[in-house]
Write a protein that holds these residues in place. Structure first.
Motif, mmCIF file in Angstrom:
data_model
loop_
_atom_site.group_PDB
_atom_site.id
_atom_site.type_symbol
_atom_site.label_atom_id
_atom_site.label_comp_id
_atom_site.label_asym_id
_atom_site.label_seq_id
_atom_site.Cartn_x
_atom_site.Cartn_y
_atom_site.Cartn_z
ATOM 1 N N ASN A 67 23.857 -9.495 -9.695
ATOM 2 C CA ASN A 67 23.258 -8.937 -10.903
ATOM 3 C C ASN A 67 23.218 -9.864 -12.104
ATOM 4 N N GLN A 77 17.571 -5.818 -19.027
ATOM 5 C CA GLN A 77 18.209 -4.512 -19.120
ATOM 6 C C GLN A 77 18.400 -3.822 -17.767
ATOM 7 N N SER A 78 17.888 -4.399 -16.691
ATOM 8 C CA SER A 78 17.904 -3.700 -15.405
ATOM 9 C C SER A 78 19.197 -3.941 -14.628
ATOM 10 N N PHE A 79 19.455 -3.019 -13.716
ATOM 11 C CA PHE A 79 20.534 -3.154 -12.743
ATOM 12 C C PHE A 79 19.862 -3.357 -11.398
ATOM 13 N N THR A 110 22.849 -12.502 -18.409
ATOM 14 C CA THR A 110 23.529 -11.222 -18.581
ATOM 15 C C THR A 110 23.732 -10.532 -17.236
ATOM 16 N N ASN A 111 24.586 -9.530 -17.242
ATOM 17 C CA ASN A 111 24.886 -8.778 -16.032
ATOM 18 C C ASN A 111 25.051 -7.315 -16.422
ATOM 19 N N ASN A 112 24.296 -6.449 -15.782
ATOM 20 C CA ASN A 112 24.315 -5.020 -16.113
ATOM 21 C C ASN A 112 25.044 -4.171 -15.081
#
Length: 134
Positions: A67, A77-79, A110-112
């Motif tokens: 992720n 913003q996604s997972f 980033t990581n969601n």
């Protein structure tokens, strides 16, 4: 060639050089962070009071590693419903996204994953100092 042409030629050269430096830097950071991210290993998990280790049915480690995402001027913003135990697919995806890189913008990795903060705070013995702050 006019002075204005010289300035534009220099500007193009600097922008290209900056893009290469930023691309290499972001790629190396993404690789480092991805490879530092723990991959779930139930053999290291604490057993419940009955001595059994419980994990979700069909569990496959590598969700947090898969992720990591790159955004050029925006925060992803996604997972992702993916797993990547080795991290190679994640790194390759991020590197391929760097082809659209603009050097003079803000770059995000980033990581969601819902539990990424716990991992960063040392929840895993595989990364007791976290992935980003270490």
């Amino acid at each position: 060639m006019s002075f204005s042409d010289d300035i534009n030629k220099f500007k193009t050269k600097v922008k290209g050089g900056a893009a290469r430096v930023v691309k290499l830097t972001v790629a190396k950071l993404a690789e480092s962070i991805t490879l530092k991210t723990p991959v779930g290993d139930p053999s290291g998990w604490k057993p419940a009071k009955n001595g059994k280790i419980y994990y979700p049915k069909g569990y496959v480690g590598g969700t947090a590693r898969a992720n990591w995402q790159y955004g050029n001027g925006y925060i992803p913003q996604s997972f992702l419903q993916e797993q990547d135990k080795s991290g190679s697919r994640t790194i390759a995806r991020i590197v391929s996204e760097l082809n659209s890189l603009e050097p003079f913008t803000v770059h995000y990795i980033t990581n969601n994953t819902p539990y990424i903060i716990a991992l960063e705070d040392g929840h895993s013995k595989q990364a007791p100092a976290g992935m980003v702050k270490s």
